[in-house]
Design a protein around this motif. Structure first.
Motif, PDB file in Angstrom:
ATOM      1  N   UNK A 137       0.826  -1.200   0.000  1.00 58.26           N
ATOM      2  CA  UNK A 137       0.000   0.000   0.000  1.00 58.26           C
ATOM      3  C   UNK A 137       0.865   1.256   0.000  1.00 58.26           C
ATOM      4  N   UNK A 138       1.990   1.220   0.717  1.00 58.23           N
ATOM      5  CA  UNK A 138       2.902   2.356   0.735  1.00 58.23           C
ATOM      6  C   UNK A 138       3.423   2.642  -0.671  1.00 58.23           C
ATOM      7  N   UNK A 139       3.791   1.600  -1.397  1.00 53.82           N
ATOM      8  CA  UNK A 139       4.278   1.796  -2.766  1.00 53.82           C
ATOM      9  C   UNK A 139       3.206   2.446  -3.641  1.00 53.82           C
ATOM     10  N   UNK A 140       1.973   1.996  -3.512  1.00 51.94           N
ATOM     11  CA  UNK A 140       0.888   2.590  -4.291  1.00 51.94           C
ATOM     12  C   UNK A 140       0.764   4.072  -3.954  1.00 51.94           C
ATOM     13  N   UNK A 141       0.876   4.416  -2.673  1.00 53.71           N
ATOM     14  CA  UNK A 141       0.692   5.808  -2.275  1.00 53.71           C
ATOM     15  C   UNK A 141       1.926   6.673  -2.518  1.00 53.71           C
TER      16      UNK A 141
END
Length: 123
Positions: free
Chosen positions: A74-78
């Protein structure tokens, strides 16, 4: 399709682009309800609220996901979303470094590794 769903899909595409759509698609066969909730609530309701820009919201989201230390996908997506809404690589790195103070070095180190991987795909 409800107005909330339409609003959420539009915001999801603007912020997360293809990465967000892939997350939603990955849920379609296992939990379409969770996919719908993910679109309607955060993107259809929360991201539409006045008071913070999309840029500011992504700073907060990157900080929170870095601090959690267990949400690398999720961090990578954000991180990509942050770039999509105008954050620079330097600003994202500073947000992650700031989290070393409040979330500890392991979380910041993991967050920076995630950022490095995202940045490598945008060069």
């Amino acid at each position: 399709m409800t107005e909330r769903m339409e609003r959420g899909l539009e915001k999801l595409r603007k912020i997360d682009g293809e990465a967000g759509e892939r997350v939603i698609e990955s849920l379609a066969d296992v939990s379409p309800d969770l996919a719908r909730y993910t679109i309607e609530y955060p993107f259809g309701d929360i991201y539409e609220r006045p008071g913070l820009s999309l840029r500011d919201r992504e700073i907060a989201t990157i900080a929170a996901l870095t601090a959690m230390g267990n949400a690398t996908p999720q961090l990578k997506v954000h991180i990509q979303a942050g770039l999509n809404v105008g954050l620079t690589e330097e600003e994202i790195k500073e947000v992650i470094i700031q989290m070393s103070v409040y979330a500890g070095f392991p979380s910041a180190l993991n967050g920076m590794q995630a950022a490095k991987e995202v940045f490598a795909t945008t060069e």
